[in-house]
Design a protein around this motif. Sequence first.
Motif, short mmCIF file in Angstrom:
data_model
loop_
_atom_site.label_atom_id
_atom_site.label_comp_id
_atom_site.label_asym_id
_atom_site.label_seq_id
_atom_site.Cartn_x
_atom_site.Cartn_y
_atom_site.Cartn_z
N GLN A 82 1.16 -1.55 0.23
CA GLN A 82 -0.37 -0.02 -0.19
C GLN A 82 0.70 1.01 -0.25
O GLN A 82 0.58 2.36 -0.95
CB GLN A 82 -0.90 0.18 1.79
N GLY A 83 2.02 1.49 0.33
CA GLY A 83 2.75 2.52 0.75
C GLY A 83 3.91 2.60 -0.72
O GLY A 83 3.90 3.79 -1.26
N VAL A 84 4.48 1.89 -1.45
CA VAL A 84 4.72 1.83 -2.73
C VAL A 84 3.78 1.90 -3.77
O VAL A 84 4.20 3.38 -4.55
CB VAL A 84 5.60 0.65 -2.85
N PHE A 85 2.21 1.59 -3.65
CA PHE A 85 1.61 1.88 -4.53
C PHE A 85 0.87 3.21 -4.10
O PHE A 85 -0.06 3.33 -5.31
CB PHE A 85 0.99 0.65 -5.19
N ARG A 86 1.00 3.69 -2.89
CA ARG A 86 0.02 4.69 -2.53
C ARG A 86 -1.65 4.60 -3.20
O ARG A 86 -1.88 5.89 -3.18
CB ARG A 86 0.54 6.43 -3.43
N ASN A 87 -1.87 3.42 -2.25
CA ASN A 87 -3.23 3.23 -2.82
C ASN A 87 -3.20 2.13 -1.59
O ASN A 87 -2.55 1.10 -1.54
CB ASN A 87 -4.01 1.85 -3.57
N ASP A 88 -4.58 2.99 -0.90
CA ASP A 88 -5.10 1.76 0.76
C ASP A 88 -5.25 0.26 -0.56
O ASP A 88 -5.79 -0.62 0.71
CB ASP A 88 -6.27 2.59 1.32
N LEU A 89 -5.97 -0.61 -1.82
CA LEU A 89 -6.61 -1.28 -1.94
C LEU A 89 -5.88 -2.50 -2.42
O LEU A 89 -6.75 -2.86 -2.67
CB LEU A 89 -8.22 -0.83 -2.90
N ALA A 90 -4.08 -2.12 -2.25
CA ALA A 90 -3.69 -2.72 -2.85
C ALA A 90 -3.15 -3.78 -1.60
O ALA A 90 -3.78 -3.51 0.05
CB ALA A 90 -1.80 -2.52 -3.01
N SER A 91 -3.09 -5.15 -1.77
CA SER A 91 -2.55 -5.94 -1.02
C SER A 91 -2.32 -7.43 -1.65
O SER A 91 -2.34 -7.59 -2.84
CB SER A 91 -4.02 -6.65 0.29
N PRO A 92 -1.34 -8.26 -0.84
CA PRO A 92 -1.11 -9.67 -1.88
C PRO A 92 -2.08 -10.22 -2.28
O PRO A 92 -1.83 -10.15 -3.54
CB PRO A 92 0.03 -9.81 -0.37
N THR A 114 13.84 2.23 -2.58
CA THR A 114 13.29 1.63 -2.31
C THR A 114 11.71 1.39 -2.40
O THR A 114 11.97 -0.04 -1.97
CB THR A 114 12.41 2.89 -1.79
N LYS A 115 12.35 1.16 -3.48
CA LYS A 115 10.61 0.03 -4.49
C LYS A 115 11.29 -0.84 -4.29
O LYS A 115 10.69 -2.08 -4.14
CB LYS A 115 10.09 0.61 -6.00
N ASN A 116 11.92 -1.23 -5.20
CA ASN A 116 12.94 -3.18 -4.86
C ASN A 116 13.15 -3.73 -2.98
O ASN A 116 12.70 -4.61 -3.78
CB ASN A 116 14.73 -2.64 -5.22
N LEU A 117 13.36 -2.45 -2.32
CA LEU A 117 13.45 -3.01 -0.88
C LEU A 117 12.51 -3.79 -0.49
O LEU A 117 11.44 -4.61 -0.13
CB LEU A 117 14.10 -2.33 -0.22
N ALA A 118 11.01 -2.42 -1.13
CA ALA A 118 10.02 -3.16 -0.09
C ALA A 118 9.24 -3.85 -1.07
O ALA A 118 8.33 -4.85 -0.06
CB ALA A 118 9.05 -1.25 -0.20
N LEU A 119 9.00 -3.90 -2.25
CA LEU A 119 8.46 -4.67 -3.38
C LEU A 119 9.30 -6.65 -2.75
O LEU A 119 8.23 -7.26 -2.78
CB LEU A 119 8.57 -4.26 -4.49
N LEU A 120 10.63 -6.36 -2.83
CA LEU A 120 11.30 -7.37 -2.20
C LEU A 120 10.60 -7.99 -1.17
O LEU A 120 10.13 -9.30 -0.80
CB LEU A 120 12.31 -7.59 -2.62
N SER A 121 10.63 -7.37 -0.53
CA SER A 121 10.34 -7.47 0.99
C SER A 121 8.62 -8.59 0.98
O SER A 121 8.59 -9.23 2.09
CB SER A 121 10.29 -6.44 1.96
N ALA A 122 7.84 -7.29 1.09
CA ALA A 122 6.48 -7.58 0.78
C ALA A 122 6.24 -9.32 -0.04
O ALA A 122 5.19 -10.00 0.39
CB ALA A 122 5.49 -6.73 -0.23
N ALA A 123 6.60 -9.42 -1.04
CA ALA A 123 7.24 -10.39 -1.53
C ALA A 123 7.37 -11.81 -1.27
O ALA A 123 6.86 -12.57 -1.37
CB ALA A 123 7.85 -10.60 -2.91
N LEU A 124 8.45 -11.55 0.09
CA LEU A 124 9.07 -12.51 0.45
C LEU A 124 8.41 -12.86 1.64
O LEU A 124 8.07 -14.31 2.36
CB LEU A 124 10.57 -11.92 1.25
N ALA A 125 7.37 -11.87 2.35
CA ALA A 125 6.70 -12.10 2.79
C ALA A 125 5.60 -13.18 3.18
O ALA A 125 5.22 -14.00 3.51
CB ALA A 125 6.42 -10.73 3.92
N ALA A 126 4.62 -12.56 1.52
CA ALA A 126 3.54 -12.87 1.38
C ALA A 126 3.67 -14.46 0.69
O ALA A 126 3.51 -15.20 1.07
CB ALA A 126 2.91 -12.06 0.23
N GLY A 127 5.01 -15.02 0.64
CA GLY A 127 5.52 -16.37 -0.85
C GLY A 127 5.82 -17.23 0.55
O GLY A 127 5.24 -18.34 0.97
N VAL A 128 6.13 -16.61 1.73
CA VAL A 128 6.40 -17.44 3.05
C VAL A 128 4.96 -17.44 3.38
O VAL A 128 5.20 -18.86 3.95
CB VAL A 128 7.84 -17.14 3.88
#
Lengths: 297, 367
Positions: free
Chosen positions: B98-108, B267-281
């Motif tokens: 939601q932070g990266v995409f600046r939108n409260d409707l984004a989620s994994p 910032t985007k790379n770090l945040a998206l990598l982290s979001a993908a890792l969290a959702a993936g595990v």
Amino acid sequence: MTDAPDMPPPTDSPRTTDARAPHEATTEATTVAPTEVLRGAGLSHSYAGEVKAVDGVDIELPPGELLVVIGPNGAGKSTLLKILAGLVTPEAGTIELGGRPLASLDPRSRARSLAVVPQSLRAIPEVTVRHFVLGGRYGHLDKWRRHGAVDDLAVDRALAEADVSDVGHRLLTQISGGQRQRVLIARSLAQQAATLLVDEPTNSLDPEHQIAVFSLIRRLVDKGRSALVVTHDMNLASQFAGAIALMAEGRIVASGAAGQVLRPEVLGPVYGDHLRYGTWPAPGGEGTRPYVVPWLE
Amino acid sequence: MAATAPTSPAPPEPRRLSPGRLGLLLGGILAVLFVYAVRSGSTGLHDWDTTWQGVSSLLGFGDPLPGSLQTIVELRLFRALVALGVGAALALSGGLLQGVFRNDLASPSIIGVSAGAALGASLAILVIGGYGPQFFLEEFAGVAPLFVSAAAFLFALGTVWLVTRLATTGGRISVPTLLLTGIALNAIISGLLAAIQSLVLQDYEVARAIISWTFGTLDDRTGYHVALIWTGVALSASVIPFVSVELDLFAGGEDDARSLGVHTQRTKNLALLSAALAAGVAVAVAGQIAFLGLTVPHLLRMLVGRGHRALLPLCLLGGPTFLLGADLAQRWLLGTGALQPGVVMSLIGGPFFLFLLVRNRAKIQAW
């Protein structure tokens, strides 16, 4: 409105700690980076391979100059500003700040030397004015991105200088367009950058606010900053600019003092025939300045 | 004016609740829920000593409980620990997206990242189940859980990359395109998952393993699952100090953040990598649990404001509280094992998503 003090010796590295004597914090919060020449040479850029938005532009913003760039819609003014700010990488050309290639500066040190005041934001953040202006301190924060007393001082000063201290506690979404424009300028002041790049700051503002915004920019330049302002308003440019550059079809087709550029033989080929020209006493009463109004006959 | 040591940043907006107090409150609720989760179930562990003996034995101190009691304690403990980790991971993933995409409707789950991870996990199970090349079977059978998790992470990452790429034009992310891309990806992956399930329908073990991802389950978790999810959460959470202030500055647009000195791509790379890792595990250990990553950051934002420096750490407490609380509530209301947590979250989160859509209609129409 608070007056800026005389400029103390410049600092060129970010603060690493706030544990310092009070006078040091005050000095640091009021120190503006040294004014440096911003120079672009042979700048060209086109979007998606279409017509060139900027086509072989050479431009120089010397220290202490207020340079206003005018031109019709699509002339390439805003693209030029973005290129000079490092937000758009040009297809050709070089940009130097103080003799160093702009691209060689890391983003945070660039933000300490060069501040951009956007025409508007893509979205207006739902934050207080004060917190928004604190965003201008990003380039000065330590590696853990902590704010300290120096940053609070710099924000207080920026709010006062832009005359928006009274709305510091309000949400950015709840203030008027004129106030928001001055808040954007306040944030750039919090950056303590010597060079300001300002994109159409008076769009959709009433005349009183237009004059207030340009007066503020003029005052900042008089105190040692340099500014490049993109605008459609030739009359504000005439009153406040040290120099005017006229752009058309991606090129700078004329530049010089207001009296040299705002003339029928210069503007006519670019804007067409529906302009009427005159002169009016200059602000401060020294001599006259040209004015130009659109008029259909 | 005196200089002082670094202070907390001014609150970005008038807060309804201080983050510290909310953190303490959530921590307290979480502790109570955790103890209740370990002690409650169809076979009651009626006294503290029995529960404690089971936990001590698991940690290598003392003798195990007699009969099946030791197993029951372990299963409940692992289930609760996995629920905590999955809740933290999904909420953190949602907060970052939601932070990266600046939108409260984004989620994994909405932009297809969870579905992508489930596809990766399903393909890995398929390969290990004997449907892939013999080479994979020989190489990865011994480390099957790790292989499944790695596949879930890689597919989650691939989905983030794809959805970001498809939603970006002229260097800017279009939110409507992002959400529509998510819808399309979810539909495509649902079809692929259905095709995989059809393929293995006759093979009971493989089919059961794959279908369990679809529902999202916390049953039969092991120490391995606990270790995996908490390693993922720790790694993902480690980026919080390096993206929080930056994501706050994203609020005015990427160009604006860049002009303020933010290294936006990093910032985007770090945040998206982290979001993908969290959702993936999270998907790797518990299957698809939808909407948690949407709901929790949104509720927290309503309580403490939009600043990511407070929001992201609170996701690590709010997510587990929400998931464990919802799981315990449905077990209490409907009986043990009545519904899988993925189903419960869909029943809660789906209406919440609709509520957000209705509440933000004016803003959405302007996209």
